[in-house]
Motif scaffolding. Structure first.
Motif, PDB file in Angstrom:
ATOM      1  N   LYS A  23       7.342  -2.241   0.724  1.00  8.66           N
ATOM      2  CA  LYS A  23       7.178  -3.110  -0.449  1.00  8.66           C
ATOM      3  C   LYS A  23       5.904  -2.752  -1.207  1.00  8.66           C
ATOM      4  CE  LYS A  23       7.716  -7.900  -1.783  1.00  8.66           C
ATOM      5  NZ  LYS A  23       8.014  -9.249  -1.325  1.00  8.66           N
ATOM      6  N   GLY A  24       4.817  -2.519  -0.459  1.00  9.31           N
ATOM      7  CA  GLY A  24       3.549  -2.145  -1.083  1.00  9.31           C
ATOM      8  C   GLY A  24       3.660  -0.839  -1.842  1.00  9.31           C
ATOM      9  N   ARG A  25       4.332   0.132  -1.240  1.00  9.52           N
ATOM     10  CA  ARG A  25       4.521   1.433  -1.899  1.00  9.52           C
ATOM     11  C   ARG A  25       5.315   1.274  -3.196  1.00  9.52           C
ATOM     12  NH1 ARG A  25       3.542   6.022   1.280  1.00  9.52           N
ATOM     13  NH2 ARG A  25       2.910   5.518   3.395  1.00  9.52           N
ATOM     14  N   THR A  26       6.337   0.428  -3.157  1.00 11.01           N
ATOM     15  CA  THR A  26       7.152   0.192  -4.353  1.00 11.01           C
ATOM     16  C   THR A  26       6.319  -0.457  -5.457  1.00 11.01           C
ATOM     17  OG1 THR A  26       9.162  -0.012  -3.030  1.00 11.01           O
ATOM     18  CG2 THR A  26       9.200  -1.012  -5.228  1.00 11.01           C
ATOM     19  N   ILE A  27       5.553  -1.459  -5.099  1.00 13.34           N
ATOM     20  CA  ILE A  27       4.717  -2.154  -6.090  1.00 13.34           C
ATOM     21  C   ILE A  27       3.699  -1.189  -6.695  1.00 13.34           C
ATOM     22  CG2 ILE A  27       2.887  -3.893  -6.331  1.00 13.34           C
ATOM     23  CD1 ILE A  27       4.583  -5.612  -4.365  1.00 13.34           C
ATOM     24  N   LEU A  28       3.030  -0.415  -5.844  1.00 14.22           N
ATOM     25  CA  LEU A  28       2.054   0.546  -6.349  1.00 14.22           C
ATOM     26  C   LEU A  28       2.723   1.555  -7.282  1.00 14.22           C
ATOM     27  CD1 LEU A  28      -0.110   1.205  -3.163  1.00 14.22           C
ATOM     28  CD2 LEU A  28      -0.727  -0.165  -5.155  1.00 14.22           C
ATOM     29  N   GLY A  29       3.905   2.021  -6.890  1.00  8.92           N
ATOM     30  CA  GLY A  29       4.641   2.965  -7.738  1.00  8.92           C
ATOM     31  C   GLY A  29       4.987   2.356  -9.080  1.00  8.92           C
ATOM     32  N   ASP A  30       5.439   1.097  -9.072  1.00  8.21           N
ATOM     33  CA  ASP A  30       5.774   0.407 -10.317  1.00  8.21           C
ATOM     34  C   ASP A  30       4.550   0.251 -11.231  1.00  8.21           C
ATOM     35  OD1 ASP A  30       8.381   0.206  -9.423  1.00  8.21           O
ATOM     36  OD2 ASP A  30       8.240  -1.928  -8.892  1.00  8.21           O
ATOM     37  N   LEU A  31       3.376   0.124 -10.619  1.00  3.71           N
ATOM     38  CA  LEU A  31       2.139  -0.008 -11.390  1.00  3.71           C
ATOM     39  C   LEU A  31       1.568   1.346 -11.797  1.00  3.71           C
ATOM     40  CD1 LEU A  31       0.325  -2.802  -9.331  1.00  3.71           C
ATOM     41  CD2 LEU A  31       1.428  -3.058 -11.568  1.00  3.71           C
ATOM     42  N   ALA A  49       4.771 -13.825 -13.835  1.00  2.00           N
ATOM     43  CA  ALA A  49       5.787 -13.553 -12.811  1.00  2.00           C
ATOM     44  C   ALA A  49       5.499 -12.227 -12.103  1.00  2.00           C
ATOM     45  CB  ALA A  49       7.175 -13.524 -13.438  1.00  2.00           C
ATOM     46  N   ASP A  50       5.129 -11.199 -12.870  1.00  2.00           N
ATOM     47  CA  ASP A  50       4.804  -9.910 -12.263  1.00  2.00           C
ATOM     48  C   ASP A  50       3.524  -9.996 -11.432  1.00  2.00           C
ATOM     49  OD1 ASP A  50       7.074  -8.689 -13.262  1.00  2.00           O
ATOM     50  OD2 ASP A  50       6.056  -7.856 -15.022  1.00  2.00           O
ATOM     51  N   ARG A  51       2.557 -10.775 -11.896  1.00  3.10           N
ATOM     52  CA  ARG A  51       1.334 -10.975 -11.112  1.00  3.10           C
ATOM     53  C   ARG A  51       1.665 -11.615  -9.763  1.00  3.10           C
ATOM     54  NH1 ARG A  51      -3.627 -13.116 -14.915  1.00  3.10           N
ATOM     55  NH2 ARG A  51      -3.720 -11.268 -16.237  1.00  3.10           N
ATOM     56  N   ASN A  52       2.542 -12.600  -9.805  1.00  2.00           N
ATOM     57  CA  ASN A  52       2.940 -13.266  -8.559  1.00  2.00           C
ATOM     58  C   ASN A  52       3.595 -12.276  -7.604  1.00  2.00           C
ATOM     59  OD1 ASN A  52       1.989 -15.669  -9.598  1.00  2.00           O
ATOM     60  ND2 ASN A  52       4.016 -16.445 -10.148  1.00  2.00           N
ATOM     61  N   ASN A  53       4.449 -11.397  -8.124  1.00  2.00           N
ATOM     62  CA  ASN A  53       5.121 -10.401  -7.290  1.00  2.00           C
ATOM     63  C   ASN A  53       4.123  -9.420  -6.683  1.00  2.00           C
ATOM     64  OD1 ASN A  53       7.700 -11.400  -7.623  1.00  2.00           O
ATOM     65  ND2 ASN A  53       8.089 -10.153  -9.441  1.00  2.00           N
ATOM     66  N   VAL A  54       3.157  -8.982  -7.478  1.00  2.00           N
ATOM     67  CA  VAL A  54       2.145  -8.058  -6.977  1.00  2.00           C
ATOM     68  C   VAL A  54       1.287  -8.748  -5.907  1.00  2.00           C
ATOM     69  CG1 VAL A  54       0.031  -6.785  -7.589  1.00  2.00           C
ATOM     70  CG2 VAL A  54       2.069  -6.613  -9.038  1.00  2.00           C
ATOM     71  N   ILE A  68      -7.954 -10.028   6.149  1.00  2.00           N
ATOM     72  CA  ILE A  68      -8.058  -8.593   5.880  1.00  2.00           C
ATOM     73  C   ILE A  68      -7.147  -7.819   6.824  1.00  2.00           C
ATOM     74  CG2 ILE A  68      -9.624  -6.603   6.003  1.00  2.00           C
ATOM     75  CD1 ILE A  68     -11.866  -8.581   5.077  1.00  2.00           C
ATOM     76  N   LYS A  69      -7.174  -8.189   8.088  1.00  2.00           N
ATOM     77  CA  LYS A  69      -6.349  -7.513   9.092  1.00  2.00           C
ATOM     78  C   LYS A  69      -4.865  -7.645   8.763  1.00  2.00           C
ATOM     79  CE  LYS A  69      -6.223  -9.481  13.111  1.00  2.00           C
ATOM     80  NZ  LYS A  69      -6.578  -9.960  14.449  1.00  2.00           N
ATOM     81  N   ALA A  70      -4.488  -8.764   8.194  1.00  2.72           N
ATOM     82  CA  ALA A  70      -3.075  -9.001   7.859  1.00  2.72           C
ATOM     83  C   ALA A  70      -2.665  -8.345   6.537  1.00  2.72           C
ATOM     84  CB  ALA A  70      -2.805 -10.506   7.795  1.00  2.72           C
ATOM     85  N   THR A  71      -3.586  -8.250   5.581  1.00  3.67           N
ATOM     86  CA  THR A  71      -3.195  -7.780   4.248  1.00  3.67           C
ATOM     87  C   THR A  71      -3.378  -6.284   4.015  1.00  3.67           C
ATOM     88  OG1 THR A  71      -5.347  -8.387   3.335  1.00  3.67           O
ATOM     89  CG2 THR A  71      -3.581 -10.006   3.134  1.00  3.67           C
ATOM     90  N   LEU A  72      -4.378  -5.667   4.593  1.00  2.00           N
ATOM     91  CA  LEU A  72      -4.581  -4.237   4.342  1.00  2.00           C
ATOM     92  C   LEU A  72      -3.339  -3.390   4.630  1.00  2.00           C
ATOM     93  CD1 LEU A  72      -8.230  -3.335   5.447  1.00  2.00           C
ATOM     94  CD2 LEU A  72      -7.252  -3.236   3.155  1.00  2.00           C
ATOM     95  N   PRO A  73      -2.643  -3.619   5.735  1.00  2.00           N
ATOM     96  CA  PRO A  73      -1.451  -2.802   6.010  1.00  2.00           C
ATOM     97  C   PRO A  73      -0.329  -2.980   4.987  1.00  2.00           C
ATOM     98  CG  PRO A  73      -2.248  -3.800   8.031  1.00  2.00           C
ATOM     99  CD  PRO A  73      -3.001  -4.436   6.900  1.00  2.00           C
ATOM    100  N   LEU A 123       1.994 -11.341  -3.991  1.00  2.00           N
ATOM    101  CA  LEU A 123       2.771 -11.579  -2.784  1.00  2.00           C
ATOM    102  C   LEU A 123       3.095 -10.261  -2.063  1.00  2.00           C
ATOM    103  CD1 LEU A 123       4.158 -13.654  -0.995  1.00  2.00           C
ATOM    104  CD2 LEU A 123       6.170 -13.468  -2.444  1.00  2.00           C
ATOM    105  N   GLY A 124       3.413  -9.231  -2.821  1.00  2.00           N
ATOM    106  CA  GLY A 124       3.771  -7.957  -2.219  1.00  2.00           C
ATOM    107  C   GLY A 124       2.602  -7.264  -1.536  1.00  2.00           C
ATOM    108  N   LEU A 125       1.445  -7.312  -2.140  1.00  2.00           N
ATOM    109  CA  LEU A 125       0.282  -6.647  -1.555  1.00  2.00           C
ATOM    110  C   LEU A 125      -0.525  -7.577  -0.653  1.00  2.00           C
ATOM    111  CD1 LEU A 125      -1.030  -4.483  -4.538  1.00  2.00           C
ATOM    112  CD2 LEU A 125       0.509  -3.830  -2.664  1.00  2.00           C
ATOM    113  N   GLY A 126      -0.498  -8.857  -0.966  1.00  2.00           N
ATOM    114  CA  GLY A 126      -1.263  -9.808  -0.168  1.00  2.00           C
ATOM    115  C   GLY A 126      -0.469 -10.430   0.958  1.00  2.00           C
ATOM    116  N   GLY A 127       0.833 -10.583   0.726  1.00  2.00           N
ATOM    117  CA  GLY A 127       1.663 -11.235   1.724  1.00  2.00           C
ATOM    118  C   GLY A 127       1.444 -12.729   1.738  1.00  2.00           C
ATOM    119  N   LYS A 128       2.071 -13.374   2.681  1.00  2.00           N
ATOM    120  CA  LYS A 128       1.887 -14.799   2.876  1.00  2.00           C
ATOM    121  C   LYS A 128       0.980 -14.986   4.067  1.00  2.00           C
ATOM    122  CE  LYS A 128       6.205 -16.440   0.969  1.00  2.00           C
ATOM    123  NZ  LYS A 128       7.422 -17.193   1.195  1.00  2.00           N
TER     124      LYS A 128
END
Length: 186
Positions: free
Chosen positions: A133-141, A172-177, A122-127, A179-184
């Protein structure tokens, strides 16, 4: 032991009635969670500090954790660990103690990971939500990160809106979302 709890709280500067009520909360937490009272005292201290709670709210912390552990496949200790790892970040992202406890409880129950693992996740993914990248993904959605006043919207609502959009995405789009919001993480 109760003495361990007293000692832990006394080191934090608590005295008198506060020390007594905190130690009582740690004793109850140890009993309902089957955890050493000294460790419960550490978890309570972390939550009080991270969430800027009064010592009088210590028993309420235990009540929240006990309620969740009684109703879901998680433990008081998993909840306490998860909150101690993620609390400051979750609070900074606008979540409250009960919401974060529910998130930790859900994830520890579903993912069968320790509270420490989930808390670090949670500490790693919330930010990631507020990253470029997160802002871009949210905007695209079509999901707004901020309200009309420029304040961060409720994080849970943001994730709910992402989940609605997610269902209709290609793999493919699910994977991008994801990875973008969850990170590695790992």
């Amino acid at each position: 032991s109760t003495l361990d709890a007293y000692a832990m709280f006394a080191k934090q500067g608590y005295a008198g009635d506060e020390l007594s009520s905190l130690s009582q909360a740690a004793l109850v937490g140890g009993n309902v969670g089957d955890i050493e009272t000294g460790r419960v005292a550490e978890y309570i201290t972390a939550s009080l500090a991270q969430w800027n709670l009064a010592s009088s709210e210590a028993l309420g912390i235990i009540d929240v954790w006990n309620e969740i552990s009684n109703n879901y496949a998680t433990t008081v200790e998993n909840l306490a660990q998860g909150l101690s790892k993620s609390g400051s970040t979750a609070k900074a992202m606008g979540l409250d103690f009960s919401q974060t406890s529910a998130i930790v409880g859900t994830l520890t129950a579903k993912m069968k990971q320790s509270g420490n693992e989930i808390g670090n996740f949670i500490k790693a993914t919330l930010p990631n939500l507020i990253s470029n990248k997160g802002r871009t993904i949210l905007g695209d959605l079509g999901v707004q990160l901020e309200d009309e006043n420029g304040n961060l919207r409720d994080v849970i609502e943001i994730y709910r809106e992402v989940a609605v959009q997610y269902k209709d995405l290609s793999q493919a789009d699910r994977n991008n979302v994801t990875l973008g919001l969850g990170g590695k993480y790992h």
